[in-house]
Design an enzyme around this catalytic site. Structure first.
Site, PDB file in Angstrom:
ATOM      1  N   VAL A  98      -5.749  -2.522   2.494  1.00  8.86           N
ATOM      2  CA  VAL A  98      -4.857  -2.844   3.603  1.00  8.86           C
ATOM      3  C   VAL A  98      -5.645  -3.660   4.598  1.00  8.86           C
ATOM      4  O   VAL A  98      -6.852  -3.456   4.779  1.00  8.86           O
ATOM      5  CB  VAL A  98      -4.297  -1.562   4.269  1.00  8.86           C
ATOM      6  CG1 VAL A  98      -3.616  -1.883   5.595  1.00  8.86           C
ATOM      7  CG2 VAL A  98      -3.313  -0.869   3.349  1.00  8.86           C
ATOM      8  N   CYS A  99      -4.975  -4.602   5.232  1.00  5.79           N
ATOM      9  CA  CYS A  99      -5.562  -5.415   6.285  1.00  5.79           C
ATOM     10  C   CYS A  99      -6.817  -6.137   5.755  1.00  5.79           C
ATOM     11  O   CYS A  99      -6.820  -6.644   4.631  1.00  5.79           O
ATOM     12  CB  CYS A  99      -5.846  -4.546   7.506  1.00  5.79           C
ATOM     13  SG  CYS A  99      -6.083  -5.449   9.056  1.00  5.79           S
TER      14      CYS A  99
END
Length: 230
Positions: A98-99
Site C-alpha cells: 500500500v502507498c
C-alpha cells in the site's frame, strides 16, 4: 494463509492497520509482523507497534505485505531488508503493498515489468524500476497487488480477499467493518481536488521531494548494477 507484514521505523500505521483488520477476519489467517528485531517500532507519528518476529525468524509468507510511509526511503537503500524481500518473494504466492510500500518492492526488483500503483505524489518513481505506474485505487497484475495512498489499504485487502476466497467473503468482511465510505469532501486525489489545495500540499512536500527522488534514483541505479552482475 501465512501473512507476513513488514514493519519499519517511520512507517504510516494506517497503511498496515487497515489491511490488517481485513486480513485478521480471514478464517485461516496467521499474521506475523516483522522487523529486524522484535523491539517496538515507532510509526511516523509516534505510535508504537511490537513485531512478532525478526526478519531472521520470520516464517515463509504466502502473502507478503509492505506498507508505506516516510521511512520507506531508508528501506530503499537497506540491503538487509531488500535481500529479505527478494528471498521471501521467491516462495510467496502474493506480493502486496500500500502507498509507497510499492517503491520498496520496486527497489528490491520485484515490480519490474508489472503494473503497479502508489501514493499519487510519488507514483512516477515506479518508472525508475521498470514498473508501469497506474493511477488506480487498486492494481492487480498477476500475483502483485498494490494499493494507492494510505486509505486505499482497505480496498487493496478486500480486493485480495475476493481474489483468494471469492466475493461473498470479501463483502461479509466489508459489512463487518462497516466499510461504507462517505467522505465529507469530494477530494482526496488531485483528479477531484482544487488546484489550490493540490498546490498547498505539494508545497508542504517540497522540502522532502528532492531528497526522496535522489534516493529513488540511487536505488534504481544500484538495482541495475546488481542485475547486471547476476
Amino acid at each position: 494463509m501465512q501473512i507476513v507484514i513488514l514493519l519499519y521505523p517511520n512507517m504510516t500505521q494506517l497503511d498496515f492497520t487497515a489491511p490488517f483488520e481485513v486480513f485478521a477476519a480471514l478464517p485461516d489467517a496467521k499474521i506475523d509482523l516483522v522487523w529486524k528485531t522484535t523491539d517496538p517500532v515507532r510509526d511516523v507519528n509516534g505510535l508504537t507497534i511490537v513485531p512478532s518476529a525478526s526478519l531472521a525468524d520470520a516464517p515463509q509468507a504466502d502473502l507478503l505485505f509492505v506498507p508505506g510511509g516516510f521511512g520507506q526511503a531508508a528501506l530503499m537503500e537497506d540491503d538487509e531488508v531488500l535481500d529479505w524481500l527478494r528471498a521471501q518473494a521467491e516462495g510467496a504466492k502474493y506480493i502486496t503493498s500500500v502507498c509507497t510500500g510499492s517503491l520498496v518492492l520496486a527497489a528490491a526488483g520485484l515490480l519490474d515489468g508489472y503494473r503497479a500503483t502508489s501514493h499519487w505524489h510519488w507514483i512516477e518513481q515506479l518508472k525508475l524500476f521498470g514498473a508501469e505506474p497506474v493511477s488506480e485505487r487498486v492494481v492487480i497484475d498477476r500475483n502483485r497487488i498494490t494499493g494507492a495512498g494510505v486509505s486505499a489499504g482497505i480496498d487493496m485487502a478486500l480486493s485480495l480477499v475476493a481474489e483468494l476466497y471469492g466475493e461473498p467473503l470479501a463483502r461479509l468482511i466489508q459489512l463487518g467493518i462497516e466499510y461504507d465510505p462517505d467522505p465529507p469532501f469530494d477530494g482526496g486525489h488531485p483528479r477531484r481536488e482544487s488546484e489550490e489545495i493540490v498546490a498547498m500540499l505539494t508545497a508542504r512536500m517540497e522540502s522532502i521531494a528532492e531528497a526522496r527522488w535522489e534516493v529513488a534514483e540511487k536505488a534504481a541505479a544500484r538495482l541495475k548494477e546488481r542485475e547486471a552482475t547476476d
